[in-house]
Design a protein around this motif. Structure first.
Motif, PDB file in Angstrom:
ATOM      1  N   UNK A 230      75.031  29.088 -59.816  1.00 53.25           N
ATOM      2  CA  UNK A 230      76.327  28.913 -60.470  1.00 53.25           C
ATOM      3  C   UNK A 230      77.133  27.869 -59.710  1.00 53.25           C
ATOM      4  N   UNK A 231      77.675  26.911 -60.450  1.00 53.03           N
ATOM      5  CA  UNK A 231      78.521  25.867 -59.889  1.00 53.03           C
ATOM      6  C   UNK A 231      79.942  26.011 -60.423  1.00 53.03           C
ATOM      7  N   UNK A 232      80.826  25.201 -59.886  1.00 54.42           N
ATOM      8  CA  UNK A 232      82.210  25.189 -60.374  1.00 54.42           C
ATOM      9  C   UNK A 232      82.257  24.642 -61.805  1.00 54.42           C
ATOM     10  N   UNK A 233      83.407  24.794 -62.441  1.00 54.04           N
ATOM     11  CA  UNK A 233      83.649  24.348 -63.820  1.00 54.04           C
ATOM     12  C   UNK A 233      82.778  25.085 -64.835  1.00 54.04           C
ATOM     13  N   UNK A 234      82.299  26.270 -64.460  1.00 50.76           N
ATOM     14  CA  UNK A 234      81.536  27.075 -65.402  1.00 50.76           C
ATOM     15  C   UNK A 234      80.091  26.667 -65.577  1.00 50.76           C
ATOM     16  N   UNK A 235      79.573  25.775 -64.749  1.00 48.73           N
ATOM     17  CA  UNK A 235      78.168  25.362 -64.844  1.00 48.73           C
ATOM     18  C   UNK A 235      77.271  26.476 -64.305  1.00 48.73           C
ATOM     19  N   UNK A 236      76.250  26.827 -65.042  1.00 50.13           N
ATOM     20  CA  UNK A 236      75.307  27.849 -64.594  1.00 50.13           C
ATOM     21  C   UNK A 236      73.934  27.562 -65.209  1.00 50.13           C
ATOM     22  N   UNK A 237      72.882  27.862 -64.464  1.00 47.75           N
ATOM     23  CA  UNK A 237      71.525  27.625 -64.940  1.00 47.75           C
ATOM     24  C   UNK A 237      70.561  28.456 -64.099  1.00 47.75           C
ATOM     25  N   UNK A 238      69.331  28.565 -64.573  1.00 53.62           N
ATOM     26  CA  UNK A 238      68.299  29.322 -63.874  1.00 53.62           C
ATOM     27  C   UNK A 238      67.317  28.388 -63.200  1.00 53.62           C
ATOM     28  N   UNK A 239      66.866  28.807 -62.038  1.00 52.46           N
ATOM     29  CA  UNK A 239      65.828  28.090 -61.303  1.00 52.46           C
ATOM     30  C   UNK A 239      64.599  28.999 -61.254  1.00 52.46           C
ATOM     31  N   UNK A 240      63.580  28.611 -61.991  1.00 48.16           N
ATOM     32  CA  UNK A 240      62.394  29.446 -62.165  1.00 48.16           C
ATOM     33  C   UNK A 240      61.431  29.222 -61.000  1.00 48.16           C
ATOM     34  N   UNK A 241      61.187  30.274 -60.216  1.00 55.92           N
ATOM     35  CA  UNK A 241      60.350  30.157 -59.029  1.00 55.92           C
ATOM     36  C   UNK A 241      58.899  29.894 -59.440  1.00 55.92           C
ATOM     37  N   UNK A 242      58.339  28.804 -58.929  1.00 58.72           N
ATOM     38  CA  UNK A 242      56.947  28.442 -59.202  1.00 58.72           C
ATOM     39  C   UNK A 242      56.038  28.707 -58.004  1.00 58.72           C
ATOM     40  N   UNK A 243      56.532  28.469 -56.805  1.00 56.95           N
ATOM     41  CA  UNK A 243      55.780  28.741 -55.572  1.00 56.95           C
ATOM     42  C   UNK A 243      56.628  29.658 -54.702  1.00 56.95           C
ATOM     43  N   UNK A 244      55.983  30.687 -54.125  1.00 56.37           N
ATOM     44  CA  UNK A 244      56.736  31.688 -53.355  1.00 56.37           C
ATOM     45  C   UNK A 244      55.894  32.142 -52.167  1.00 56.37           C
ATOM     46  N   UNK A 245      56.210  31.645 -50.982  1.00 50.09           N
ATOM     47  CA  UNK A 245      55.563  32.055 -49.740  1.00 50.09           C
ATOM     48  C   UNK A 245      56.661  32.492 -48.791  1.00 50.09           C
ATOM     49  N   UNK A 246      56.940  33.779 -48.691  1.00 48.55           N
ATOM     50  CA  UNK A 246      58.074  34.265 -47.893  1.00 48.55           C
ATOM     51  C   UNK A 246      58.106  33.664 -46.490  1.00 48.55           C
ATOM     52  N   UNK A 247      59.305  33.218 -46.126  1.00 48.17           N
ATOM     53  CA  UNK A 247      59.584  32.636 -44.804  1.00 48.17           C
ATOM     54  C   UNK A 247      58.897  31.294 -44.572  1.00 48.17           C
ATOM     55  N   UNK A 248      58.254  30.740 -45.618  1.00 53.82           N
ATOM     56  CA  UNK A 248      57.535  29.474 -45.434  1.00 53.82           C
ATOM     57  C   UNK A 248      57.873  28.423 -46.494  1.00 53.82           C
ATOM     58  N   UNK A 249      57.802  28.804 -47.770  1.00 54.34           N
ATOM     59  CA  UNK A 249      57.929  27.770 -48.807  1.00 54.34           C
ATOM     60  C   UNK A 249      58.360  28.401 -50.126  1.00 54.34           C
TER      61      UNK A 249
END
Length: 338
Positions: A230-249
């Motif tokens: 969420x950004x100022x001025x009411x901007x909002x969007x989703x970031x879809x996780x494609x790669x997930x390596x906890x504490x690494x990437x």
């Protein structure tokens, strides 16, 4: 009748199509500059089509040729008053073209971000048009015909040039050492809230009108991880996780909905996911280093304009500033907790 050898040869007419006494023409000192600016604004109104159309203000016919025509018309009108210097051929058209951008901003048909980005190019092309017209006025006897040609050039080019801008991909990479363990950095990336304006004030990306971030939180939606941004001025969007390596990437792509960017929050010409600009993905990589963590950020993007080389320079500068500000935000937040 044969020519009279005693009659003096006729004097050539002035190359600038002026009347016998240019001082009697109804122009004042600043009239050529103001008239050139008004002509440029008329062209801007003509190129007010929807994004992606051949009459959009982002097409090459407008971006490259409108300031060229503005500069040429400014010099032509000035030459009808009196002979001008080469320095006038440069500064007056440059100023008239810059005023076109400022005028577009004042009458709310252009946004601040686009105005700041495009004014250097408009100024340069206006100067080029003025120098070309100055050369025509000094070397030929057809400046009026040339002025008509310059005036019609943007409109004619919009009709005949191929429609559709090529896509160009680019990326920005930055890294910063943070005095915090990787687990704390990982938690900060996936859950950062209540971002205050002063925490991102160093970024001139936000100073020119890009809304600053407010929060980003990673949540589980079914079998998919999604980072809610969420950004100022009411901007909002989703970031879809494609790669997930906890504490690494971690890497994500973007998902925008019709209401992600409210009207007026961003200039239409630079809206993320629009016809001319998009973010492809963003990735963070965490590497233990010297008792802390080196946080590496990569942002990839897409440009689709008729002036990609120029636009890419700005995209690199803006995203580089944004990336550095994000890294400094994490560093300040996490080191303040140590």
């Amino acid at each position: 009748m044969p020519d009279d050898p005693t009659r003096p040869p006729p004097q050539p007419t002035p190359p600038w199509d002026a009347a016998e006494d240019p001082s009697r023409l109804p122009f004042r000192k600043w009239t050529p500059l103001v008239s050139g600016m008004l002509f440029g604004l008329l062209l801007r109104l003509a190129f007010s089509g929807a994004a992606g159309s051949r009459w959009s203000a982002m097409v090459g016919a407008f971006i490259w040729l409108a300031p060229l025509a503005t500069g040429a018309i400014t010099v032509y009108l000035a030459e009808r008053q009196q002979r001008r210097s080469w320095s006038y051929y440069a500064w007056a058209p440059a100023l008239a073209s810059a005023l076109v951008v400022i005028g577009s901003l004042l009458v709310l048909i252009e946004g601040l971000i686009c105005a700041i980005v495009i004014v250097p190019l408009f100024t340069f092309m206006g100067m080029a048009g003025g120098l070309c017209m100055g050369l025509v006025c000094r070397l030929t006897r057809w400046p009026r015909h040339a002025a008509y040609g310059f005036a019609a050039l943007p409109l004619a080019a919009a009709l005949v040039l191929p429609h559709g801008a090529p896509a160009q991909l680019g990326q920005v990479e930055r890294s910063l050492w943070i005095n915090a363990p990787a687990s704390a950095v990982w938690q900060g990336i996936n859950d950062i809230r209540n971002i205050q304006p002063h925490e991102v004030a160093a970024s001139w990306t936000h100073r020119i009108g890009v809304p600053p971030p407010v929060e980003a939180v990673t949540v589980q939606e079914g079998d998919q991880r999604v980072r809610k941004s969420r950004w100022a001025k009411g901007v909002h969007f989703d970031e879809i996780i494609q790669d997930w390596e906890p504490n690494r990437h971690v890497r994500w792509t973007y998902r925008f909905t019709p209401d992600s960017v409210p009207p007026g929050a961003l200039d239409d010409h630079v809206a993320i996911g629009g016809a001319y600009f998009d973010l492809n993905d963003t990735a963070y990589t965490l590497t233990p280093e010297a008792g802390g963590t080196r946080l590496h950020l990569r942002i990839s993007y897409r440009l689709s304009t008729d002036f990609n080389t120029y636009a890419n320079w700005w995209a690199q500068a803006l995203l580089d500033s944004f990336a550095q500000t994000l890294l400094q935000l994490y560093k300040a937040r996490l080191e303040g907790q140590v």
